[in-house]
Design an enzyme around this catalytic site. Structure first.
Site, PDB file in Angstrom:
ATOM      1  N   SER A 256      -3.339  19.896  -7.469  1.00 26.39           N
ATOM      2  CA  SER A 256      -3.661  21.120  -6.743  1.00 26.39           C
ATOM      3  C   SER A 256      -5.066  21.603  -7.118  1.00 26.39           C
ATOM      4  CB  SER A 256      -2.587  22.178  -7.009  1.00 26.39           C
ATOM      5  OG  SER A 256      -2.737  23.276  -6.145  1.00 26.39           O
ATOM      6  N   ASP A 359       1.925  20.562   4.128  1.00 23.71           N
ATOM      7  CA  ASP A 359       0.924  21.263   3.314  1.00 23.71           C
ATOM      8  C   ASP A 359      -0.284  21.556   4.196  1.00 23.71           C
ATOM      9  OD1 ASP A 359      -0.820  22.235   1.433  1.00 23.71           O
ATOM     10  OD2 ASP A 359      -0.936  20.398   0.247  1.00 23.71           O
ATOM     11  N   HIS A 389       3.607  21.084  -0.713  1.00 18.26           N
ATOM     12  CA  HIS A 389       2.595  21.163  -1.766  1.00 18.26           C
ATOM     13  C   HIS A 389       3.276  21.167  -3.142  1.00 18.26           C
ATOM     14  CE1 HIS A 389      -1.560  22.100  -2.991  1.00 18.26           C
ATOM     15  NE2 HIS A 389      -1.020  22.852  -3.927  1.00 18.26           N
TER      16      HIS A 389
END
Length: 427
Positions: A256, A359, A389
């Site tokens: 991320s 996502d 995600h």
């Protein structure tokens, strides 16, 4: 579509995350020490204690604070495959001489030794060199940590599957430490690894090449023990990395927002070149990177309210990370394809990008991968269906078959670049 469990968890996750972000924006009552030194984990995070002995899963862990001026820390994950003869592991432990010579070292057993976890053998004969994976956790700049239960479990899995030493970075969080603090921390750890590798080599050159805590001491020509120490007389050589780390096979892995840090550190490695010797960044893995830009992509429009992190909350996170003067969705930290980029794409290391079907950030990550391929950089994309995600790193999803499969796929690709025998692993 994601399972019902994921959908329900996403609702709760978004509720608590949005409240946390708004609280940090509206009531930034920071402790003065947290501003000067930074915060690397939040009190509400579940922490996994480090265990310097090899546990049931064959991984030993150790925490180190490597910067005296900030709270920057690392956690080292060492798999038992680093030991040539695994059956000798129970005997590889820190031993302290009898209490009559060391009265103030703490509790000493009846055998005159204190157990302190794994320590490499002095002669290094039972030590195997493994590649190093530098890992940066996720959390939207404001949460997460290198020692959280979820990140600990993920790094253990990566260390085992990739047969590598994983160094998880506990970088400073926003808003106590805004940009470029997290990026600077990533670069600091890479430079620290280079320094440790050079110190280990100097240490070996002082004498007979012994390694480790007691092994940091080497015998000079006159039979005197020599070692590299700091101003307080403590050994400066980290024994696990000195004995088992191969700096010429270094991989960056970011999750991320950690992928944004990884991408920045990769650019730094390109610009530094031989100044990082003997560190060689041979590849990087970007897992659902936290990329964004001022011009919306198709997925940003279609899935702006997607699971876990929606676009509005992500923008709040960027406002906490970037200063008010610097806030811009096309900032180099946010958009990898901005014209303000300093390092040409053709010099970037091979880059594996992991994206999830549900996502909203996926399209920009795929576009970045496409641009890398246009300049002949090995940059495949792993696209997981019915995934959200952080599907492979979030605590509630870590034990799912998809999370396990993702790590296995990453290991297959990474081994192309860290295998000593060449590229016999084809992806």
């Amino acid at each position: 579509m994601p399972t019902l469990t994921v959908k329900l968890y996403s609702v709760l996750f978004k509720f608590f995350l949005k409240r946390k972000l708004q609280t940090l924006i509206e009531n930034p009552n920071f402790n003065p020490n947290s501003i000067s030194h930074g915060v690397v984990t939040r009190p509400d995070e579940s922490i996994a204690a480090a265990n310097p002995s090899f546990s049931m899963d064959g991984i030993a862990t150790k925490d180190l604070h490597i910067d005296p001026f900030t709270s920057l820390s690392i956690r080292i994950f060492l798999p038992d495959s680093a030991i040539v003869s695994p059956e000798s592991v129970p005997n590889l432990r820190v031993r302290v001489p009898s209490s009559k010579n060391f009265k103030n070292l703490g509790k000493v057993s009846e055998h005159g030794v204190v157990y302190g976890g794994y320590l490499p053998e002095k002669n290094g004969r039972n030590c195997r060199k493994l590649p190093i994976i530098l890992q940066f956790h996720g959390g939207g700049w404001v949460s997460g940590g290198n020692d959280t239960v979820a990140n600990d479990m993920f790094c253990r899995r990566v260390a085992k599957l990739c047969d590598a030493v994983v160094v998880a970075v506990g970088y400073r969080l926003a808003p106590e430490s805004r940009y470029p603090a997290a990026f600077e921390d990533g670069v600091k750890v890479l430079n620290w690894l280079a320094k440790e590798a050079n110190l280990a080599e100097c240490n070996r050159s002082l004498g007979n090449g012994r390694i480790g805590g007691e092994g940091n001491e080497t015998l000079g020509r006159e039979g005197r023990r020599q070692q590299i120490v700091d101003g307080f007389g403590s050994s400066m050589v980290e024994p696990w990395l000195a004995a088992h780390g191969d700096p010429s096979r270094c991989v960056l892995l970011g999750v991320s927002c950690g992928a944004n840090i990884s991408n920045h550190v990769a650019q730094h490695a390109v610009k530094a070149g031989n100044l990082l010797d003997p560190i060689r960044v041979v590849a990087q893995v970007l897992m659902y990177p936290f990329f964004i830009g001022s011009t919306p992509t198709h997925s940003e429009v279609k899935m702006c309210n997607s699971y876990l992190y929606d676009k509005s909350m992500s923008i709040l996170a960027w406002k906490l990370f970037l200063s008010e003067e610097e806030f811009n969705l096309d900032h180099p930290a946010a958009n990898p394809l901005t014209p303000r980029r300093e390092t040409p794409l053709k010099y970037m290391p091979p880059t594996l990008t992991v994206v999830a079907e549900h996502d909203w950030m996926r399209d920009r990550a795929i576009a970045y991968s496409e641009e890398l391929r246009k300049v002949n950089v090995d940059a495949p994309v792993l696209d997981y269906k019915d995934a959200v995600h952080e599907f492979a790193t979030l605590d509630v999803l870590l034990k799912t078959p998809k999370a396990q499969a993702c790590c296995e796929d990453i290991a297959i690709w990474v081994k192309k670049y860290i295998s000593l025998r060449g590229h016999e692993f084809s992806y």
